[in-house]
Design a protein around this motif. Sequence first.
Motif, mmCIF file in Angstrom:
data_model
loop_
_atom_site.group_PDB
_atom_site.id
_atom_site.type_symbol
_atom_site.label_atom_id
_atom_site.label_comp_id
_atom_site.label_asym_id
_atom_site.label_seq_id
_atom_site.Cartn_x
_atom_site.Cartn_y
_atom_site.Cartn_z
ATOM 1 N N GLY A 220 -0.468 46.414 -41.985
ATOM 2 C CA GLY A 220 -1.713 46.093 -41.300
ATOM 3 C C GLY A 220 -2.902 46.038 -42.250
ATOM 4 O O GLY A 220 -2.748 46.108 -43.476
ATOM 5 N N LYS A 221 -4.093 45.930 -41.668
ATOM 6 C CA LYS A 221 -5.332 45.837 -42.452
ATOM 7 C C LYS A 221 -6.205 47.051 -42.160
ATOM 8 O O LYS A 221 -6.340 47.469 -41.007
ATOM 9 N N VAL A 222 -6.825 47.580 -43.221
ATOM 10 C CA VAL A 222 -7.810 48.651 -43.081
ATOM 11 C C VAL A 222 -9.153 48.121 -43.562
ATOM 12 O O VAL A 222 -9.263 47.614 -44.679
ATOM 13 N N GLU A 223 -10.163 48.235 -42.710
ATOM 14 C CA GLU A 223 -11.509 47.804 -43.083
ATOM 15 C C GLU A 223 -12.390 49.036 -43.267
ATOM 16 O O GLU A 223 -12.303 50.001 -42.502
ATOM 17 N N PHE A 224 -13.228 48.999 -44.288
ATOM 18 C CA PHE A 224 -14.083 50.139 -44.601
ATOM 19 C C PHE A 224 -15.537 49.815 -44.305
ATOM 20 O O PHE A 224 -15.990 48.694 -44.526
ATOM 21 N N LEU A 225 -16.245 50.826 -43.828
ATOM 22 C CA LEU A 225 -17.677 50.713 -43.591
ATOM 23 C C LEU A 225 -18.370 51.596 -44.615
ATOM 24 O O LEU A 225 -18.073 52.793 -44.712
ATOM 25 N N ALA A 226 -19.269 51.012 -45.398
ATOM 26 C CA ALA A 226 -19.875 51.736 -46.521
ATOM 27 C C ALA A 226 -20.605 52.991 -46.065
ATOM 28 O O ALA A 226 -20.538 54.031 -46.711
ATOM 29 N N GLN A 227 -21.291 52.917 -44.944
ATOM 30 C CA GLN A 227 -22.070 54.047 -44.457
ATOM 31 C C GLN A 227 -22.058 54.035 -42.942
ATOM 32 O O GLN A 227 -22.132 52.970 -42.320
ATOM 33 N N PHE A 228 -21.950 55.231 -42.336
ATOM 34 C CA PHE A 228 -21.882 55.278 -40.874
ATOM 35 C C PHE A 228 -23.160 54.739 -40.251
ATOM 36 O O PHE A 228 -24.268 55.116 -40.602
ATOM 37 N N SER A 229 -22.970 53.857 -39.296
ATOM 38 C CA SER A 229 -24.071 53.308 -38.506
ATOM 39 C C SER A 229 -23.481 52.809 -37.204
ATOM 40 O O SER A 229 -22.556 51.982 -37.206
ATOM 41 N N ALA A 230 -23.983 53.329 -36.081
ATOM 42 C CA ALA A 230 -23.484 52.886 -34.783
ATOM 43 C C ALA A 230 -23.674 51.388 -34.619
ATOM 44 O O ALA A 230 -22.778 50.667 -34.156
ATOM 45 N N GLU A 231 -24.823 50.896 -35.042
ATOM 46 C CA GLU A 231 -25.103 49.465 -34.916
ATOM 47 C C GLU A 231 -24.117 48.637 -35.731
ATOM 48 O O GLU A 231 -23.592 47.622 -35.247
ATOM 49 N N ALA A 232 -23.841 49.087 -36.969
ATOM 50 C CA ALA A 232 -22.906 48.350 -37.827
ATOM 51 C C ALA A 232 -21.495 48.356 -37.247
ATOM 52 O O ALA A 232 -20.769 47.351 -37.325
ATOM 53 N N ILE A 233 -21.093 49.482 -36.651
ATOM 54 C CA ILE A 233 -19.766 49.562 -36.034
ATOM 55 C C ILE A 233 -19.650 48.553 -34.896
ATOM 56 O O ILE A 233 -18.660 47.806 -34.796
ATOM 57 N N PHE A 234 -20.659 48.491 -34.054
ATOM 58 C CA PHE A 234 -20.587 47.563 -32.925
ATOM 59 C C PHE A 234 -20.675 46.102 -33.382
ATOM 60 O O PHE A 234 -20.084 45.216 -32.757
ATOM 61 N N GLU A 235 -21.368 45.844 -34.484
ATOM 62 C CA GLU A 235 -21.389 44.483 -35.034
ATOM 63 C C GLU A 235 -19.994 44.075 -35.486
ATOM 64 O O GLU A 235 -19.578 42.923 -35.292
ATOM 65 N N LEU A 236 -19.265 45.010 -36.080
ATOM 66 C CA LEU A 236 -17.883 44.721 -36.475
ATOM 67 C C LEU A 236 -17.000 44.539 -35.249
ATOM 68 O O LEU A 236 -16.122 43.677 -35.229
ATOM 69 N N PHE A 237 -17.210 45.350 -34.209
ATOM 70 C CA PHE A 237 -16.452 45.181 -32.964
ATOM 71 C C PHE A 237 -16.635 43.766 -32.418
ATOM 72 O O PHE A 237 -15.687 43.142 -31.929
ATOM 73 N N LYS A 238 -17.855 43.260 -32.504
ATOM 74 C CA LYS A 238 -18.183 41.952 -31.921
ATOM 75 C C LYS A 238 -17.523 40.791 -32.664
ATOM 76 O O LYS A 238 -17.430 39.688 -32.123
ATOM 77 N N LYS A 239 -17.063 41.036 -33.881
ATOM 78 C CA LYS A 239 -16.349 39.971 -34.601
ATOM 79 C C LYS A 239 -15.000 39.658 -33.956
ATOM 80 O O LYS A 239 -14.451 38.566 -34.153
ATOM 81 N N GLY A 240 -14.458 40.634 -33.244
ATOM 82 C CA GLY A 240 -13.212 40.403 -32.513
ATOM 83 C C GLY A 240 -11.951 40.545 -33.346
ATOM 84 O O GLY A 240 -10.867 40.217 -32.858
ATOM 85 N N ASP A 241 -12.062 41.052 -34.589
ATOM 86 C CA ASP A 241 -10.879 41.188 -35.446
ATOM 87 C C ASP A 241 -10.216 42.552 -35.303
ATOM 88 O O ASP A 241 -8.994 42.674 -35.398
#
Length: 492
Positions: free
Chosen positions: A209-230
Amino acid sequence: MLYFQKNALKFGESTALLSGSQSHTYTTLIEHSEKVASVLLENESDLNQSPVAYMVEPGLDYVVSQWGIWLAGGIAVPVALAHPLESIKYILHDTGAKTFICSAAYKSLLKDFCEASGIRLLVWGEMPALHQRSLPTIDAERGAMILYTSGTTSLPKGVLSTHHGIESQIKSLVEAWKYTAQDHTLCVLPLHHIHGIINVISATLYVGGKVEFLAQFSAEAIFELFKKGDLNVFMAVPTIYFKLIAYLETRSEQERMELKKYMQAFRLMISGSAALPVSVMEKWEALSGQRLLERYGMTEIGMAISNPYEGERRAGHVGMPLPMVQVRLANEENMEVVGEPGEIQVKGPTVFKEYWGKQQATEEAFTSDGWFKTGDVAEVQDHYYRILGRNSTDIIKSGGYKLSALEIEEVLRTHPNVDDCSVVGLPDEEWGEVVAAAVVLKVETSSEDLNTYMRSKMPAYRVPRKYVFLSELPRNAMGKVTKNDLKPLFIK
């Protein structure tokens, strides 16, 4: 050839890691890891289970550091990025590590100490460009990783797991939680704990599978990644879900509905590393359409108990034993009990080998017939385990009763003005211990009001006798409340 090396060769040009705009294949992972192994070996043919510490930011460099240590025959010792120098010194002294890999950002923190201590410091971006060389053959029973316990009641202990133990943990989770090569998971957890290392990274890479990393915790950034649909898998601790809920509650109804549409498409969301309040589980389900899967594990045993992937995920319970894991409840004489609370004891290939350099502590952690004593007390209801708390911090012995701090916390959280809370036992000459609660409020409320409310919900002997009001609860890196830090706050 070890499991991760075999699998990386098998998955080849498939994407393994993503970070920002960069993506890396399994081939890239293994090639970089072999180069790191060559640098670590220098003129040696095998590190022969020498510990190698690494303090590396999440992403390609982290995984390659870990795999490179393993390919060279060393034991990987991940160090928390937030650790102060004194904590790092303790780990280096305890393990005897003579090599330290770090990201460039930590060079200034470590350089002088490593030079004075004769520790070889390898900095990402400055490593020598050595050619690949022949690597040692690694037996699966060798030591692979040392993770440190939180040290809430004593100095942290190094938990040594073998390659076989780590692969057993991974296989158990892959079977139970149905990982596949289509999984795309987001890593937002610190990578010096088993939750992020094994459950998120290792198990996902095990199946391609794939693991994606987030450089720094941010609720907004997490939801932006959710919205990509991947993304389709997400694992976090209760405090992260709490922060995500708080963010969602500030958004418009339209935004919340849009985000819910994306979250409903996930195949799995998991909570662990600390008790999941029922209120948080219910709020998250309402906002996301996802019923969180809660599970139970610890550094020494990996994951041991889990709510089912398919079937009822029971609120306030951690589920049933995972594949390859034996679990029993035992009394203070280490005899199995049925139909009553007892200490969780665990056996199987997923259990750690030993506490590094601490033979007596290792012997004391196991029963004479090989069961690991977790120190956590639970009861079983219809085959589902329910954690009542830790012997040392969550089981309060007051007036002849054994009270569960976690149960009292759950009731206190239902008060409309309570945002969060933590319950502890304070020494008392008459009662043995008395119940005390540290409370974070949404709006100003008196201890008398809380006391009246609690007395309407539970027997008087369970109701807190002391309250302290805080702006936030003290927590460790995994979101667990450090209860020993709370107790002095009640002393006036």
